[in-house]
Enzyme design. Structure first.
Site, mmCIF file in Angstrom:
data_model
loop_
_atom_site.group_PDB
_atom_site.id
_atom_site.type_symbol
_atom_site.label_atom_id
_atom_site.label_comp_id
_atom_site.label_asym_id
_atom_site.label_seq_id
_atom_site.Cartn_x
_atom_site.Cartn_y
_atom_site.Cartn_z
ATOM 1 N N HIS A 256 115.912 15.712 35.114
ATOM 2 C CA HIS A 256 114.679 15.966 34.393
ATOM 3 C C HIS A 256 113.849 14.917 34.028
ATOM 4 O O HIS A 256 112.653 15.023 33.724
ATOM 5 C CB HIS A 256 114.829 17.083 33.420
ATOM 6 C CG HIS A 256 115.428 16.576 32.179
ATOM 7 N ND1 HIS A 256 116.792 16.411 32.248
ATOM 8 C CD2 HIS A 256 114.935 16.097 31.028
ATOM 9 C CE1 HIS A 256 117.175 15.717 31.392
ATOM 10 N NE2 HIS A 256 116.013 15.639 30.649
ATOM 11 N N THR B 237 125.636 12.255 29.158
ATOM 12 C CA THR B 237 125.853 13.860 29.190
ATOM 13 C C THR B 237 126.096 14.267 30.789
ATOM 14 O O THR B 237 126.759 15.310 31.129
ATOM 15 C CB THR B 237 124.679 14.606 28.505
ATOM 16 O OG1 THR B 237 124.342 14.023 27.457
ATOM 17 C CG2 THR B 237 125.007 16.190 28.458
ATOM 18 N N LYS C 48 124.958 24.264 36.671
ATOM 19 C CA LYS C 48 124.008 25.164 36.541
ATOM 20 C C LYS C 48 123.048 25.071 37.480
ATOM 21 O O LYS C 48 123.094 24.293 38.486
ATOM 22 C CB LYS C 48 123.314 24.664 35.087
ATOM 23 C CG LYS C 48 122.640 23.251 35.017
ATOM 24 C CD LYS C 48 122.035 22.964 33.683
ATOM 25 C CE LYS C 48 121.296 21.702 33.635
ATOM 26 N NZ LYS C 48 122.123 20.470 33.274
HETATM 27 C C1 VG1 Z 1 120.572 17.022 28.077
HETATM 28 C C2 VG1 Z 1 120.692 18.693 27.694
HETATM 29 C C3 VG1 Z 1 122.133 19.090 28.164
HETATM 30 C C4 VG1 Z 1 122.194 19.011 29.564
HETATM 31 C C5 VG1 Z 1 121.641 17.580 30.044
HETATM 32 C C6 VG1 Z 1 121.866 17.442 31.482
HETATM 33 O O1 VG1 Z 1 121.462 16.505 27.555
HETATM 34 O O2 VG1 Z 1 120.427 18.585 26.482
HETATM 35 O O3 VG1 Z 1 122.086 20.339 27.773
HETATM 36 O O4 VG1 Z 1 123.393 19.379 30.135
HETATM 37 O O5 VG1 Z 1 120.702 17.179 29.600
HETATM 38 O O6 VG1 Z 1 120.854 18.304 32.286
HETATM 39 P P1 VG1 Z 1 121.296 15.415 26.249
HETATM 40 O O7 VG1 Z 1 122.558 14.765 26.174
HETATM 41 O O8 VG1 Z 1 119.870 14.618 26.492
HETATM 42 O O9 VG1 Z 1 120.885 16.603 25.229
HETATM 43 V V1 VG1 Z 1 119.936 17.779 33.694
HETATM 44 O O10 VG1 Z 1 119.229 18.939 34.145
HETATM 45 O O11 VG1 Z 1 119.151 16.503 32.790
HETATM 46 O O12 VG1 Z 1 121.366 17.034 34.465
HETATM 47 CO CO CO Z 2 118.869 18.622 36.137
#
Ligand code: VG1
Ligand code: CO
Length: 553
Positions: free
Chosen positions: A119, A18, A386
């Site tokens: 995160h 992602t 974001k």
């Molecule tokens: C998660 C969130 C998604 C976000 C991605 C990266 O992805 O659901 O909304 O864009 O993390 O966020 P996934 O595929 O695990 O559901 V960040 O702040 O970790 O770059």
């Molecule tokens: Co992030």
């Protein structure tokens, strides 16, 4: 400078998810792992975007997590060996994700590399990640990440300069072979951009006039940004930014701004006599959580889907958006609260797959100026990521302009538009085979489920979400199973693309409540019947062996 070509055998599984390539630190530390991925990136770009990095300017930084310092030195040497003309690196290797995006755009750089697993936890046993951002400052689109992945499967050598480690602790420029390396202030350009977006005079009046903010940087990248912007430029009381020193292991905490991992903050704000607004950001500074004191109806963390809707409804109060919004977008699992605002404003509203990369085309084309995700991500057209600190400034600017408390802005919004009760259940680290089986089974039931009843809930429509990008015409399929019910409720099932252990099943629950007399009901109570349906409908317990989610967000 001597450049050498080093043989390497392809590593399995270097497919960006992602948001970039994310693995355990131990995997990234395998000999040649970083090099194989970064060389694949450099090799893939000429065909994928029409030009390679040779002769170009690149931006490089990270969230300061464990291994940031080593990986960054490797990438500096590889950039020099691959002909990069100019490399801008954040001091101490630090650059938040939105600040990287701002620097790429502001300097008209070719692209940037961000070292972060966002995160996810850090430290030697935690996670690490590498993501590539393109010329527009945004995450590389899917056709680029797929090209990188294809290259990782055939790579045979990488190029690296034989040079020592470069000092990154002072702002300076130096030459590494023909490449000019500039160590830049990680905060300055970003802070200047914020001053152009928000009404800093008004924010100063608010924060110097006794309004108390508590910003928790969770020992991740936003600490230096929060100190500079909230305390130094806006006059918030010293100490308003807490946990503000970036640490390689984030102080042992999970740098995820949600009510579970930032429970201290929720307590501090909801205790009578506490600060007027709480906020937190994640590892790399792109997520945000906003916490309000209670007014009897609302209080605690503002749901990210709600926050997006509330910012959209109040955007005209922000100097940057004084001409209004042409359109907005949300990721598919994000609640439909923002759709109600768009309908009232008479503007377009897009539903995109999970992940920021899908907003890029819409932002570039000017079809939207504000967008967000349920996972605590909100952003706009000032960058192509974001942006956590920006979202907090947005809330403060709305509070200052309206002269109302944060909680009353929330309850007023619900009274006007109705409330979309929303909750996400994560089932972490389940066996990949079981997770795939669960999704496959749902996929097989897309046409048979409609008409089925689960208590008061009758399934009305089911699909496997596919997105057709209106700008470049591309299609992205299999983005999650959407189950709609006759009473307007919705459940979405999808698998995470950022986890590093087994699979994470995400189950998203929402239900619309127009009656203001019901808005103070706790979310878990309001969604308990739907949560039970989510378990029965997908046979979660039977297939995964889990009788409850690991995280409720
Ligand atoms: C998660 C969130 C998604 C976000 C991605 C990266 O992805 O659901 O909304 O864009 O993390 O966020 P996934 O595929 O695990 O559901 V960040 O702040 O970790 O770059
Ligand atoms: Co992030």
């Amino acid at each position: 400078m001597n450049v050498i070509s080093v043989p390497v055998t392809p590593f399995a599984g270097q497919r960006p998810g992602t948001s970039g390539l994310r693995k355990k630190v131990a995997v990234f530390r395998e000999r040649g792992y970083v090099e194989a991925f970064v060389q694949s990136l450099f090799d893939a770009l000429p065909e994928a975007v029409g030009h390679g990095v040779a002769g170009q300017t690149l931006v490089l930084g990270g969230d300061g997590r464990f291994f940031n310092d080593q990986a960054i030195q490797t990438i500096i040497r590889m950039a020099a060996a691959n002909g990069v003309a100019r490399l801008l690196v954040g001091r101490d290797g630090i650059l938040s994700t939105p600040a990287t995006s701002a620097v790429i755009r502001g300097r008209q750089a070719f692209g940037g590399i961000i070292l972060s697993a966002s995160h996810n936890p850090g430290g030697p046993d935690g996670d690490f990640g590498i993501k590539y951002n393109a010329t527009n400052g945004g995450p590389a689109p899917e056709h680029v990440t797929e090209a990188i992945y294809r290259r990782t499967q055939t790579i045979t050598t990488y190029r690296i300069a034989e040079a020592g480690d470069v000092p990154l602790d002072t702002i300076a420029s130096m030459k590494i072979g023909a490449m000019e390396l500039s160590v830049i202030d990680p905060v300055a350009e970003y802070a200047a951009l914020m001053e152009r977006i928000f009404d800093f005079d008004r924010l100063r009046d608010l924060l110097r006039g006794g309004f108390r903010l508590r910003f928790d940087a969770l020992h991740a990248v936003t600490g230096p940004y929060a100190r500079e912007i909230f305390e130094r430029r806006l006059g918030a009381a010293p100490g308003s930014a807490v946990n503000a020193d970036p640490l390689p292991d984030f102080g042992g905490h999970h740098p995820d701004p949600n009510p579970t991992y930032a429970a201290d903050l929720i307590t501090a704000i909801t205790t009578p006599g506490g600060p007027d607004l709480g906020a937190a950001s994640d590892g790399d500074g792109d997520r945000n959580m906003v916490v309000t004191p209670s007014n009897g109806i609302a209080g605690g963390a503002v749901g990210p889907s709600d926050s997006l809707a509330m910012l959209a409804a109040n955007a005209h109060l922000i100097p940057w958006f004084k001409d209004g919004l042409p359109g907005v977008a949300r990721s598919m699992p994000t609640s439909r609260a923002v759709d109600r605002v768009a309908a009232k404003l008479g503007i377009e509203c897009f539903e995109t797959p999970t992940g920021w990369k899908y907003f890029g085309n819409l932002l570039d084309a000017g079809r939207i100026r504000l967008c967000g995700e349920e996972s605590a991500g909100t952003g706009a057209d000032h960058v192509r990521e974001k942006d956590g600190v920006w979202a907090v400034l947005f809330w403060l600017n709305v509070i200052a302009a309206r002269g109302e408390s944060a909680a009353s802005i929330v309850t007023d919004h619900w009274a006007r538009y109705g409330r979309d009760f929303y909750m996400r259940h994560d089932y972490d680290a389940i066996e990949t085979e079981r997770a795939n089986r669960l999704i496959e089974r749902l996929r097989g039931q897309v046409s048979s489920l409609p008409g089925t009843r689960f208590g008061d809930f009758e399934v009305s429509e089911v699909d496997d979400f596919a997105y057709h990008d209106p700008i470049d015409g591309s299609t992205t399929a299999h983005q999650g199973i959407r189950v709609g019910f006759a009473n307007g409720a919705r459940i979405v099932y999808r698998l995470s693309g950022t986890g590093t252990e087994g699979a994470t099943l995400r189950v998203y629950l929402e239900r619309y409540e127009p009656d203001a007399a019901q808005h103070a009901v706790p979310v878990t109570t309001a969604l308990a019947p739907l949560a039970a349906v989510s378990v029965a409908l997908a046979d979660i317990a039977g297939i995964t062996g889990r009788d409850r989610p690991s995280v409720v967000a």
